[in-house]
Enzyme design. Structure first.
Site, PDB file in Angstrom:
ATOM      1  N   ARG A  12       0.831  -1.208   0.000  1.00 44.33           N
ATOM      2  CA  ARG A  12       0.000   0.000   0.000  1.00 44.33           C
ATOM      3  C   ARG A  12       0.866   1.258   0.000  1.00 44.33           C
ATOM      4  NH1 ARG A  12      -4.394   0.369   4.632  1.00 44.33           N
ATOM      5  NH2 ARG A  12      -2.576   0.966   5.851  1.00 44.33           N
TER       6      ARG A  12
ATOM      7  N   LYS B 208      -2.788   6.669   1.535  1.00 41.40           N
ATOM      8  CA  LYS B 208      -2.570   7.129   2.912  1.00 41.40           C
ATOM      9  C   LYS B 208      -1.603   8.305   2.925  1.00 41.40           C
ATOM     10  CE  LYS B 208      -2.573   4.684   7.308  1.00 41.40           C
ATOM     11  NZ  LYS B 208      -4.016   4.772   7.622  1.00 41.40           N
TER      12      LYS B 208
ATOM     13  N   GLU C  74     -16.466   6.365   5.013  1.00 44.58           N
ATOM     14  CA  GLU C  74     -15.747   5.743   6.123  1.00 44.58           C
ATOM     15  C   GLU C  74     -15.624   6.755   7.245  1.00 44.58           C
ATOM     16  OE1 GLU C  74     -11.538   4.906   5.709  1.00 44.58           O
ATOM     17  OE2 GLU C  74     -11.332   6.386   4.131  1.00 44.58           O
TER      18      GLU C  74
HETATM   19  C1  LIG Z   1      -5.073   3.945   7.846  1.00 42.93           C
HETATM   20  C2  LIG Z   1      -6.491   4.212   7.543  1.00 42.93           C
HETATM   21  C3  LIG Z   1      -7.492   3.240   7.716  1.00 42.93           C
HETATM   22  C4  LIG Z   1      -7.220   1.886   8.315  1.00 42.93           C
HETATM   23  O1  LIG Z   1      -6.411   1.059   7.543  1.00 42.93           O
HETATM   24  P1  LIG Z   1      -5.684  -0.192   8.181  1.00 42.93           P
HETATM   25  O2  LIG Z   1      -4.864  -0.739   7.084  1.00 42.93           O
HETATM   26  O3  LIG Z   1      -6.746  -1.126   8.634  1.00 42.93           O
HETATM   27  O4  LIG Z   1      -4.889   0.322   9.323  1.00 42.93           O
HETATM   28  C5  LIG Z   1      -8.781   3.562   7.352  1.00 42.93           C
HETATM   29  N1  LIG Z   1      -9.094   4.776   6.860  1.00 42.93           N
HETATM   30  C6  LIG Z   1      -8.164   5.730   6.692  1.00 42.93           C
HETATM   31  C7  LIG Z   1      -8.577   7.042   6.150  1.00 42.93           C
HETATM   32  C8  LIG Z   1      -6.845   5.481   7.033  1.00 42.93           C
HETATM   33  O5  LIG Z   1      -5.923   6.449   6.878  1.00 42.93           O
END
Ligand SMILES: *Cc1c(COP(=O)(O)O)cnc(C)c1O
Length: 341
Positions: A82, A185, A221
């Site tokens: 990722r 991210k 989300e």
């Molecule tokens: C990091 C993150 C998540 C969670 O991802 P994981 O891989 O489960 O830690 C969900 N939403 C956002 C916006 C994030 O930055």
């Protein structure tokens, strides 16, 4: 190994200084071999692209002490992949998968005493990040990059731990747009959402639930975690181009499927809020956090009256943490022991 003198059972989710962090530099087309340092600060050119044009991405993962005292990672490879996707989307230099893995191993080994003991409920949070460090004034990608990984021991993300939290649907502020960078991210997404999150906290909620920004009809989300609901015995999670593909969600979907729950990834309408039997947030920090209620405008939809998580959420949570903590077999190959240095 000398364990750090910390109250591991009562750690907050906050920065706690450890002994070492690790840094790799990309210059003249190659990555260097990385260096462990005790320095807590970064010396950066004032014209670095991360400071002006947002060339900054990060990851978050946890490592756990198993019952036998060894330390294991959880889906490290997925975080590494990722991180590469995020880098490519912002035209940054992707960190090779082996470099990512080696960096995490080295920094954990160098901070062995800060890994919370098994059974404390705390874990070691690992924060890799990548900065465009080269000086540019015109808008273009940096030619130099700094890849840093630090670790910090943490307790639960939401103060209450595995207890239902209250969410509020955010109707005014958008975190990300389809075609934007909501699916990677990067720090900028968090800057965009900070007003929403702080506004919700000020009103007594733990977090917001964002809506799709085009129609304002579907749930996206939460601020830093994915979302699911249990509807008619099915595990339903929003499909949307503007949410971050959560590795926790990916894992829990698999666990749900293997427990015989049908899994659906599809647009989830706000009109469906009244049909949820249970709901939860998913993320490395949040793990699975049960959602006790969701407020939408004047209405509050309550999913937990007794202050407890529902049966499906509890079952999925127990399965997930048993694998993460090395208490259950890991038939999926998600965990990997970090070699002793
Ligand atoms: C990091 C993150 C998540 C969670 O991802 P994981 O891989 O489960 O830690 C969900 N939403 C956002 C916006 C994030 O930055």
């Amino acid at each position: 190994m000398q364990r750090a003198d910390l109250d591991f059972a009562n750690l907050p989710f906050a920065f706690q200084q450890t002994d070492r962090n690790i840094r790799y530099r990309f210059r003249d087309g190659t990555w260097d071999r990385g260096e462990l340092t005790a320095d807590q600060t970064i010396n950066l050119h004032m014209a670095a692209t991360c400071l002006h044009y947002g060339q900054e991405i990060f990851e978050g993962l946890k490592v756990f002490e198993r019952p036998d005292g060894r330390i294991q990672t959880f889906r490290l490879e997925e975080n590494a992949k990722r991180f590469q996707r995020s880098a490519r989307k912002l035209l940054m230099e992707p960190v090779p998968l082996e470099v990512f893995k080696e960096a995490v191993h080295r920094v954990v080994q160098a901070n062995r005493g800060f890994v919370p003991p098994h059974g404390s409920g705390a874990s070691l949070y690992v924060r890799p990040f990548l900065l465009g460090s080269g000086a540019e004034v015109g808008v273009k990608p940096s030619r130099e990059y700094l890849f840093v990984v630090f670790v910090t021991p943490v307790g639960p993300y939401y103060k209450a731990g595995f207890e239902p939290v209250k969410l509020i649907v955010e109707e005014a502020i958008d975190r990300a747009a389809p075609g934007g960078v909501g699916d990677v991210k990067c720090g900028g997404n968090y800057a965009a959402g900070m007003r929403a999150t702080m506004g919700a906290k000020g009103k007594g909620y733990s977090e917001v639930l964002y809506l799709d920004c085009r129609e304002k009809k579907y749930l996206d989300e939460s601020g830093s975690s994915n979302f699911y609901a249990i509807i008619d015995g099915r595990y339903v999670t929003p499909a949307s181009p503007s949410i971050l593909p959560s590795i926790t969600n990916m894992s829990v979907r698999q666990l749900a499927e293997d427990a015989g729950l049908p899994v659906e990834a599809r647009p989830v309408g706000v009109a469906e809020l009244g049909s949820f039997a249970e709901a939860g947030c998913l993320g490395t920090a949040a793990v699975i956090t049960p959602v006790g209620s969701i407020t939408h405008g004047e209405r509050e939809y309550v999913y937990s009256k007794d202050g407890k998580a529902g049966p499906v959420t509890t079952q999925l949570y127990n399965k997930l943490i048993a694998i993460q903590w090395g208490e259950a077999d890991d038939p999926y190959g998600w965990t990997e022991v970090i070699p002793e240095s």
